[in-house]
Structures are given as C-alpha cells and as structure tokens.
Enzyme design. Structure first.
Site, mmCIF file in Angstrom:
data_model
loop_
_atom_site.group_PDB
_atom_site.id
_atom_site.type_symbol
_atom_site.label_atom_id
_atom_site.label_comp_id
_atom_site.label_asym_id
_atom_site.label_seq_id
_atom_site.Cartn_x
_atom_site.Cartn_y
_atom_site.Cartn_z
ATOM 1 N N SER A 14 5.974 -11.428 -62.598
ATOM 2 C CA SER A 14 5.021 -11.501 -63.938
ATOM 3 C C SER A 14 3.998 -11.001 -63.727
ATOM 4 O O SER A 14 3.065 -10.801 -64.636
ATOM 5 C CB SER A 14 4.963 -13.139 -64.057
ATOM 6 O OG SER A 14 4.308 -13.688 -62.951
ATOM 7 N N SER A 37 7.778 -17.920 -61.254
ATOM 8 C CA SER A 37 8.091 -19.257 -60.756
ATOM 9 C C SER A 37 8.558 -20.434 -61.859
ATOM 10 O O SER A 37 8.768 -21.272 -61.369
ATOM 11 C CB SER A 37 6.630 -19.634 -60.094
ATOM 12 O OG SER A 37 5.483 -19.679 -61.279
ATOM 13 N N ALA A 67 10.786 -19.231 -55.888
ATOM 14 C CA ALA A 67 11.561 -18.225 -54.785
ATOM 15 C C ALA A 67 11.800 -18.956 -53.613
ATOM 16 O O ALA A 67 12.716 -18.411 -52.673
ATOM 17 C CB ALA A 67 10.367 -17.177 -54.350
ATOM 18 N N ASN A 93 10.285 -9.587 -54.184
ATOM 19 C CA ASN A 93 8.830 -9.144 -54.045
ATOM 20 C C ASN A 93 8.042 -10.409 -54.105
ATOM 21 O O ASN A 93 6.928 -10.515 -53.589
ATOM 22 C CB ASN A 93 8.595 -8.564 -55.485
ATOM 23 C CG ASN A 93 6.981 -8.423 -55.704
ATOM 24 O OD1 ASN A 93 6.373 -7.547 -54.870
ATOM 25 N ND2 ASN A 93 6.643 -9.071 -56.592
ATOM 26 N N SER A 146 5.685 -5.223 -45.822
ATOM 27 C CA SER A 146 4.080 -5.101 -45.746
ATOM 28 C C SER A 146 3.820 -4.231 -44.582
ATOM 29 O O SER A 146 4.590 -4.411 -43.605
ATOM 30 C CB SER A 146 3.575 -6.360 -45.553
ATOM 31 O OG SER A 146 2.368 -6.342 -45.289
ATOM 32 N N SER A 148 1.930 -5.239 -42.710
ATOM 33 C CA SER A 148 1.788 -6.709 -41.739
ATOM 34 C C SER A 148 3.025 -7.049 -41.060
ATOM 35 O O SER A 148 2.951 -7.924 -40.162
ATOM 36 C CB SER A 148 1.187 -7.573 -42.495
ATOM 37 O OG SER A 148 0.057 -7.679 -43.169
ATOM 38 N N GLN A 156 -3.267 -14.577 -40.925
ATOM 39 C CA GLN A 156 -2.148 -14.446 -41.352
ATOM 40 C C GLN A 156 -1.028 -14.457 -40.510
ATOM 41 O O GLN A 156 0.174 -14.020 -40.478
ATOM 42 C CB GLN A 156 -1.897 -12.825 -41.808
ATOM 43 C CG GLN A 156 -3.013 -12.518 -43.079
ATOM 44 C CD GLN A 156 -2.625 -11.001 -43.316
ATOM 45 O OE1 GLN A 156 -2.764 -10.091 -42.401
ATOM 46 N NE2 GLN A 156 -2.517 -10.596 -44.267
ATOM 47 N N TYR A 159 1.881 -15.789 -42.194
ATOM 48 C CA TYR A 159 2.552 -14.538 -43.087
ATOM 49 C C TYR A 159 3.270 -13.294 -42.529
ATOM 50 O O TYR A 159 4.266 -12.976 -42.812
ATOM 51 C CB TYR A 159 1.271 -14.230 -43.953
ATOM 52 C CG TYR A 159 1.510 -12.998 -44.881
ATOM 53 C CD1 TYR A 159 2.062 -13.139 -46.461
ATOM 54 C CD2 TYR A 159 1.060 -11.835 -44.641
ATOM 55 C CE1 TYR A 159 2.175 -12.148 -46.985
ATOM 56 C CE2 TYR A 159 1.328 -10.702 -45.365
ATOM 57 C CZ TYR A 159 1.696 -10.809 -46.538
ATOM 58 O OH TYR A 159 1.920 -9.759 -47.634
ATOM 59 N N LYS A 163 7.043 -11.066 -43.149
ATOM 60 C CA LYS A 163 6.972 -9.696 -43.630
ATOM 61 C C LYS A 163 7.718 -8.939 -42.467
ATOM 62 O O LYS A 163 8.584 -8.016 -42.804
ATOM 63 C CB LYS A 163 5.657 -9.099 -43.831
ATOM 64 C CG LYS A 163 4.851 -9.892 -44.735
ATOM 65 C CD LYS A 163 5.616 -9.425 -46.280
ATOM 66 C CE LYS A 163 5.644 -10.473 -47.263
ATOM 67 N NZ LYS A 163 6.220 -10.090 -48.584
ATOM 68 N N THR A 191 -2.929 -2.320 -48.104
ATOM 69 C CA THR A 191 -3.790 -3.442 -48.922
ATOM 70 C C THR A 191 -3.791 -2.848 -50.402
ATOM 71 O O THR A 191 -4.665 -1.963 -50.781
ATOM 72 C CB THR A 191 -5.155 -3.382 -48.274
ATOM 73 O OG1 THR A 191 -5.136 -3.764 -47.085
ATOM 74 C CG2 THR A 191 -5.815 -4.820 -48.908
HETATM 75 P P1 NAD Z 1 0.338 -11.507 -56.485
HETATM 76 O O1 NAD Z 1 -0.339 -12.903 -55.953
HETATM 77 O O2 NAD Z 1 -0.280 -10.878 -57.449
HETATM 78 O O3 NAD Z 1 2.073 -11.783 -56.900
HETATM 79 C C1 NAD Z 1 2.914 -12.636 -56.083
HETATM 80 C C2 NAD Z 1 4.091 -12.914 -57.198
HETATM 81 O O4 NAD Z 1 4.890 -13.762 -56.668
HETATM 82 C C3 NAD Z 1 3.697 -13.701 -58.256
HETATM 83 O O5 NAD Z 1 4.258 -13.085 -59.535
HETATM 84 C C4 NAD Z 1 3.966 -14.975 -58.155
HETATM 85 O O6 NAD Z 1 4.078 -15.735 -59.257
HETATM 86 C C5 NAD Z 1 5.121 -14.939 -57.321
HETATM 87 N N1 NAD Z 1 5.386 -16.148 -56.581
HETATM 88 C C6 NAD Z 1 4.516 -16.603 -55.709
HETATM 89 N N2 NAD Z 1 5.226 -17.884 -55.305
HETATM 90 C C7 NAD Z 1 6.287 -18.123 -56.108
HETATM 91 C C8 NAD Z 1 7.254 -18.912 -55.729
HETATM 92 N N3 NAD Z 1 7.409 -20.110 -55.034
HETATM 93 N N4 NAD Z 1 8.374 -18.685 -56.847
HETATM 94 C C9 NAD Z 1 8.379 -17.752 -57.487
HETATM 95 N N5 NAD Z 1 7.561 -16.846 -57.636
HETATM 96 C C10 NAD Z 1 6.517 -16.952 -56.798
HETATM 97 O O7 NAD Z 1 0.476 -10.698 -55.118
HETATM 98 P P2 NAD Z 1 1.268 -9.254 -54.992
HETATM 99 O O8 NAD Z 1 0.000 -8.514 -54.093
HETATM 100 O O9 NAD Z 1 1.551 -8.762 -56.157
HETATM 101 O O10 NAD Z 1 2.563 -9.646 -54.004
HETATM 102 C C11 NAD Z 1 3.709 -9.392 -54.253
HETATM 103 C C12 NAD Z 1 4.452 -9.083 -52.948
HETATM 104 O O11 NAD Z 1 3.738 -7.918 -52.254
HETATM 105 C C13 NAD Z 1 4.130 -10.095 -52.116
HETATM 106 O O12 NAD Z 1 5.503 -10.396 -51.271
HETATM 107 C C14 NAD Z 1 3.248 -9.666 -50.907
HETATM 108 O O13 NAD Z 1 3.554 -10.328 -49.742
HETATM 109 C C15 NAD Z 1 3.593 -8.383 -50.922
HETATM 110 N N6 NAD Z 1 2.523 -7.605 -50.267
HETATM 111 C C16 NAD Z 1 1.235 -7.593 -51.162
HETATM 112 C C17 NAD Z 1 0.378 -6.595 -50.517
HETATM 113 C C18 NAD Z 1 -1.132 -6.527 -51.094
HETATM 114 O O14 NAD Z 1 -2.170 -6.123 -50.316
HETATM 115 N N7 NAD Z 1 -1.399 -7.205 -52.215
HETATM 116 C C19 NAD Z 1 0.385 -5.798 -49.228
HETATM 117 C C20 NAD Z 1 1.770 -5.758 -48.683
HETATM 118 C C21 NAD Z 1 2.738 -6.608 -49.293
HETATM 119 C C1 RM4 Z 2 -0.689 -7.560 -47.174
HETATM 120 C C2 RM4 Z 2 -1.792 -6.920 -46.048
HETATM 121 C C3 RM4 Z 2 -3.042 -6.891 -46.793
HETATM 122 C C4 RM4 Z 2 -3.290 -8.219 -47.221
HETATM 123 C C5 RM4 Z 2 -2.086 -9.034 -48.226
HETATM 124 C C6 RM4 Z 2 -2.364 -10.385 -48.652
HETATM 125 O O1 RM4 Z 2 0.653 -7.645 -46.283
HETATM 126 O O2 RM4 Z 2 -2.163 -7.894 -45.097
HETATM 127 O O3 RM4 Z 2 -3.971 -6.434 -46.176
HETATM 128 O O4 RM4 Z 2 -4.261 -8.227 -48.313
HETATM 129 O O5 RM4 Z 2 -1.038 -8.895 -47.358
#
Ligand code: NAD
Ligand code: RM4
Length: 256
Positions: A14, A37, A67, A93, A146, A148, A156, A159, A163, A191
């Site tokens: 979303s 969610s 999730a 995701n 990630s 990460s 983290q 976290y 990953k 990031t």
């Molecule tokens: P975000 O917070 O914008 O999105 C996270 C999404 O996961 C949202 O849609 C949220 O509603 C959903 N979510 C969280 N908990 C949930 C639950 N219990 N049930 C259902 N849905 C749930 O953040 P994002 O950066 O878009 O993150 C998406 C993915 O990318 C994550 O797995 C995150 O670890 C990964 N990621 C993000 C980054 C970054 O820097 N933003 C880097 C590496 C990996």
């Molecule tokens: C990623 C990475 C990014 C951090 C997000 C939340 O995996 O570590 O740097 O901002 O997670």
C-alpha cells in the site's frame, strides 16, 4: 508489457517500495494483488493505489492480512485465485525496522520484527510456491531483503538477521523449487527514503552520512526498486535463480 498475463502478489504494497513495485508491475501488464495490513490507513492507501492502477487501464485488487500471521499467505493466494485465477509472481516486501539499541531491546520488539519480516514470509512463500507448483508452469518469487543482509546496523540487531534470513531463504528455495521451474531471488535495496526510516533520517547528520556514503550521491526512491523487481519477475530473467541483486547506488562497495 513484461508481465502480461501474470498474476503478481506483493505484500506490504500500500505504500513505500511495495507500492512502487505494484504500480510498475501493473504498468507492465501484471494483474496485481495488493497485500496490506488491513489497518484503516492500509485500506485507504490500497484503495487509492487500485484507483491509480485502474486509471491507466491496469488490474488490481487488495487483500488485507497481518504479514506476521502464518495464514496470511494462504489468504493472498486465495484472493489471487478468486480474482485472477493464478499466482505467477510472489513478491515478499512487507517489513518493519523499529530502530532500537541492542542491550535493552524489548523482547516484544524483537519478536514482532522477526515474525513480520521472516516468519510470516516463510509461510507466505510456501503458500505461493505450492500454488505455482500445482499450476505446473513455474513462477517467480522475489524477497525484498536488504543491503542489511550483508552488513550490520547497531540499531538494527533485530532487523538485519531477518534480512539475511530472507536472502538465505531465497537461496534454499531456489534449490527446493528449481525442479518446478519456480525461480527464487532477492533484491537488496540500500537506503531508500520511505516511512520505515523517516524518523532515523530526520537526523541531519545521519542523512548526510548515508547520502555521502552513496557513490551515486543520493538516497534511493521507491521507484528505483521497481525495475529490478520487474526484471526478476519477468521471463527476461528466466535463467536467474538463487541470485541477489543489490540496488543501492553503490553503497555496499564504497569502502574508500
Ligand atoms: P514502508 O514502511 O514504507 O513500507 C512497509 C510496508 O510493509 C507497508 O506497506 C506496511 O504497511 C507493510 N507492513 C508492515 N508491517 C506489516 C504487517 N504486520 N502486515 C502487513 N503489512 C505490513 O517501508 P519500505 O521501505 O517501503 O519497506 C518495504 C520493504 O523494503 C521492507 O521489507 C524493508 O525492510 C525493505 N527495505 C527497505 C529499505 C529502505 O531503506 N527503505 C532498504 C532495504 C530494504
Ligand atoms: C535497510 C537499510 C537502510 C535502512 C532501512 C530501514 O535495510 O538498513 O539503511 O534505512 O533498512
């Protein structure tokens, strides 16, 4: 139209990275299932994404579900079958990263993070894979892992293991599911500016540090992740399995 006639499930779609991926999958002709969610905010965001996708002639539905719940994968698959009759691509995701120090990490925060990011994902991948196996024409599974998975983070510690776990899950599933033509890969974003790190990056020093470490000179945007996911989901990547793709502007390799 790289994903024409493919049904694509995306969890956490979303907002953020998931939303950008869902939009691009729909643009590429995929029939999209938006996992979210089920919160009031999630419902609203999913409805607006469906509207956006319909506006350019794409197809999308949403399926709510936590999730972290091992049953959510089954619900996503059932929703995809009811609306579109197949599951061809599954993108895991959904994820959280409540930044916190290690020595006083609350058990609840640790467990919620592992359940949301990894344990629920395991059963969702299993549900999607069983459906793909039954269809008998292969499929693609992609985990949003990630950078990460490969490096640490002092705030983290709950976290990064999730990953690394997703990355490892894709490697093992590539072996387990290869005989069914189901490819399993992970995308490792660097990031990317989204809600997940909004508070963390509100600190100007941290923001400058993360940007300065990135050879391409900027943080990522959700749209930067969409193309690589579409590639791995598409038949253009038909011989790619067990792989991981860093999408980080060069952050990982930037030692000196
Ligand atoms: P975000 O917070 O914008 O999105 C996270 C999404 O996961 C949202 O849609 C949220 O509603 C959903 N979510 C969280 N908990 C949930 C639950 N219990 N049930 C259902 N849905 C749930 O953040 P994002 O950066 O878009 O993150 C998406 C993915 O990318 C994550 O797995 C995150 O670890 C990964 N990621 C993000 C980054 C970054 O820097 N933003 C880097 C590496 C990996
Ligand atoms: C990623 C990475 C990014 C951090 C997000 C939340 O995996 O570590 O740097 O901002 O997670």
């Amino acid at each position: 139209m790289l994903l024409k006639d493919k049904t694509v499930i995306i969890t956490g779609a979303s907002r953020g990275i998931g939303r950008a991926v869902a939009r691009e999958c729909a643009r590429q002709g995929g029939r999209v299932v938006i996992g979210h969610s089920g919160s009031a905010q999630g419902n609203q965001a999913a409805a607006s994404l469906i509207e956006e996708i319909h506006a350019f002639g794409g197809q999308a539905i949403d399926v709510p579900g936590d999730a972290a719940d091992p049953d959510t994968g089954d619900k996503l698959v059932a929703g995809a079958l009811e609306a579109f009759g197949s599951v061809d691509v599954f993108v895991n995701n959904a994820g959280i990263c409540p930044f916190h120090s290690f020595l006083d990490m609350p058990r609840e925060t640790y467990l919620r993070t592992v359940n949301t990011n990894l344990n629920g994902a395991y059963f969702a991948v299993q549900a999607a894979a069983n459906q793909m196996k039954n269809q008998g024409r292969g499929g693609a599974i992609i985990a949003i892992s990630s950078i990460s998975a490969l490096v640490g983070g002092g705030m983290q510690t709950h976290y990064t293991p999730t990953k690394a776990g997703l990355h490892s899950l894709m490697q093992s599933c590539a072996i387990a599911l290869g005989p069914y033509g189901i490819r399993c890969n992970s995308v490792l974003p660097g990031t990317i500016a989204t809600d997940i790190n909004k508070d963390d990056l509100a600190d100007p020093e941290k923001l400058a540090y993360m940007t300065g470490r990135t050879p391409l000179g900027r943080l990522g945007e959700p749209d930067d992740i969409a193309g690589p996911v579409v590639f791995l989901a598409s038949d253009m990547a038909r011989y790619v399995t067990g792989a991981s793709l860093l999408v980080d502007g060069g952050l990982y390799v930037n030692l000196q």
